[in-house]
Motif scaffolding. Structure first.
Motif, short mmCIF file in Angstrom:
data_model
loop_
_atom_site.label_atom_id
_atom_site.label_comp_id
_atom_site.label_asym_id
_atom_site.label_seq_id
_atom_site.Cartn_x
_atom_site.Cartn_y
_atom_site.Cartn_z
N MET A 1 6.36 14.72 13.67
CA MET A 1 7.13 14.07 12.61
C MET A 1 7.32 12.60 12.92
N HIS A 2 7.71 12.30 14.18
CA HIS A 2 7.94 10.92 14.56
C HIS A 2 6.68 10.09 14.41
N GLY A 3 5.54 10.65 14.87
CA GLY A 3 4.28 9.92 14.77
C GLY A 3 3.88 9.66 13.34
N ARG A 4 4.10 10.62 12.44
CA ARG A 4 3.74 10.43 11.04
C ARG A 4 4.59 9.35 10.39
N VAL A 5 5.87 9.30 10.76
CA VAL A 5 6.74 8.25 10.21
C VAL A 5 6.28 6.88 10.65
N ILE A 6 5.98 6.72 11.94
CA ILE A 6 5.53 5.44 12.46
C ILE A 6 4.22 5.02 11.81
N GLU A 7 3.32 5.95 11.63
CA GLU A 7 2.03 5.63 11.01
C GLU A 7 2.21 5.22 9.56
N ALA A 8 3.13 5.89 8.85
CA ALA A 8 3.39 5.53 7.45
C ALA A 8 3.97 4.12 7.35
N ILE A 9 4.88 3.78 8.26
CA ILE A 9 5.45 2.43 8.27
C ILE A 9 4.38 1.40 8.59
N ALA A 10 3.55 1.71 9.59
CA ALA A 10 2.48 0.79 9.95
C ALA A 10 1.50 0.59 8.80
N ALA A 11 1.21 1.66 8.05
CA ALA A 11 0.30 1.55 6.91
C ALA A 11 0.89 0.65 5.83
N THR A 12 2.20 0.75 5.62
CA THR A 12 2.85 -0.11 4.63
C THR A 12 2.73 -1.57 5.03
N ILE A 13 2.96 -1.84 6.31
CA ILE A 13 2.87 -3.22 6.80
C ILE A 13 1.44 -3.74 6.73
N ARG A 14 0.48 -2.89 7.10
CA ARG A 14 -0.92 -3.30 7.02
C ARG A 14 -1.31 -3.61 5.58
N GLY A 15 -0.81 -2.80 4.64
CA GLY A 15 -1.11 -3.04 3.24
C GLY A 15 -0.59 -4.39 2.77
N ALA A 16 0.63 -4.74 3.20
CA ALA A 16 1.20 -6.04 2.82
C ALA A 16 0.37 -7.18 3.40
N ARG A 17 -0.01 -7.03 4.65
CA ARG A 17 -0.83 -8.08 5.28
C ARG A 17 -2.19 -8.21 4.61
N ALA A 18 -2.76 -7.09 4.22
CA ALA A 18 -4.06 -7.12 3.56
C ALA A 18 -3.98 -7.88 2.24
N GLU A 19 -2.83 -7.88 1.61
CA GLU A 19 -2.63 -8.62 0.37
C GLU A 19 -2.21 -10.06 0.61
N GLY A 20 -2.14 -10.44 1.90
CA GLY A 20 -1.76 -11.81 2.24
C GLY A 20 -0.27 -12.06 2.20
N ARG A 21 0.51 -10.99 2.22
CA ARG A 21 1.97 -11.14 2.18
C ARG A 21 2.56 -11.14 3.58
N ARG A 22 3.58 -11.98 3.78
CA ARG A 22 4.32 -12.02 5.04
C ARG A 22 5.66 -11.31 4.92
N THR A 23 5.98 -10.85 3.72
CA THR A 23 7.23 -10.11 3.50
C THR A 23 6.92 -8.83 2.73
N LEU A 24 7.77 -7.84 2.92
CA LEU A 24 7.64 -6.59 2.18
C LEU A 24 8.37 -6.69 0.86
N LEU A 25 7.89 -5.94 -0.11
CA LEU A 25 8.65 -5.81 -1.35
C LEU A 25 9.91 -5.01 -1.07
N GLU A 26 10.94 -5.22 -1.89
CA GLU A 26 12.19 -4.49 -1.68
C GLU A 26 11.97 -2.99 -1.71
N THR A 27 11.14 -2.52 -2.61
CA THR A 27 10.88 -1.09 -2.71
C THR A 27 10.19 -0.56 -1.45
N GLU A 28 9.33 -1.38 -0.85
CA GLU A 28 8.68 -0.96 0.40
C GLU A 28 9.70 -0.87 1.52
N GLY A 29 10.59 -1.86 1.58
CA GLY A 29 11.63 -1.83 2.60
C GLY A 29 12.54 -0.63 2.45
#
Length: 230
Positions: free
Chosen positions: A1-29
């Motif tokens: 469970m812990h590993g899946r949560v960390i991976e999901a968070i990391a995927a969200t951050i990677r997605g933001a970076r891939a779009e050239g964003r340095r901040t997360l959307l409020e909904t992502e946060g």
């Protein structure tokens, strides 16, 4: 469970970076906070006013009001630009609020609009708290704690330059536990004296009393004469 949560968070951050964003959307946060077990307000994300007219989940949120927010990678302080509206809990009001924002932000990159449960809270200074966590190369993990909400920047601008930040080192706390205890206590005392409503009321009463004494002293020393008019 812990590993899946960390991976999901990391995927969200990677997605933001891939779009050239340095901040997360409020909904992502909010989703990251929820995945970590932190309670967040009920909310739904719609693409536009037509989506709000179809969506119905927000009508079952607790309370009598809704908070409608614009979701945009270029708008970080929404209330400053009219990107937040508190409206009665009805489909018509939610749709109208989004339609108004669509007109306001017609030239802005907008991902969508969030419709949130309106959470009642103490609106006085100190009723909201800002907490931030980041990792720096120089200091390692850094935790930021401050008064939150729309008054964060205002309060920082009103404090004396160089005195708006207090820094505590856990390393020094390990070497001398009294250092950390004293530092945290000092910050707590400052926040209490600045923010607590009862302290602010007493301070305001003391200021008014001082003004009254000064006024009586001044009038005794500087009598005012009245001249007839007309």
């Amino acid at each position: 469970m812990h590993g899946r949560v960390i991976e999901a968070i990391a995927a969200t951050i990677r997605g933001a970076r891939a779009e050239g964003r340095r901040t997360l959307l409020e909904t992502e946060g909010l989703e990251i906070a929820r995945s970590l077990g932190i309670g967040v307000p009920d909310h739904v994300l719609v693409s536009d006013s037509r989506g709000a007219a179809i969506e119905s989940a927000y009508l079952s949120f607790p309370g009598e009001r809704l908070v409608v927010k614009v979701v945009s990678p270029t708008i970080l302080h929404k209330s400053d630009v009219g990107g937040v509206r508190v409206v009665p809990k009805s489909r018509e009001d939610a749709v109208a609020a989004i339609e108004a924002m669509e007109r306001r932000f017609s030239d802005t990159e907008v991902v969508g609009y969030s419709i949130n449960r309106c959470v009642e809270f103490d609106r006085q200074l100190g009723g909201e708290l800002l907490v931030g966590v980041r990792h720096t190369v120089d200091f390692g993990p850094v935790v930021t704690v401050a008064p939150g909400g729309v008054l964060t920047e205002y309060l920082a601008g009103q404090l004396a330059p160089g005195r708006e930040v207090a820094i505590l080192s856990p390393v020094l706390g390990d070497q001398n536990p009294s250092y950390l205890t004293f530092g945290i206590g000092a910050i707590g005392l400052v926040l209490f004296t600045v923010l607590h409503p009862s302290v602010r009321r007493k301070r305001a009463m003391a200021i008014e009393a001082e003004k009254s004494v000064w006024t009586r002293s001044w009038t005794r020393q500087s009598p005012v004469g009245a001249l007839p008019t007309g």
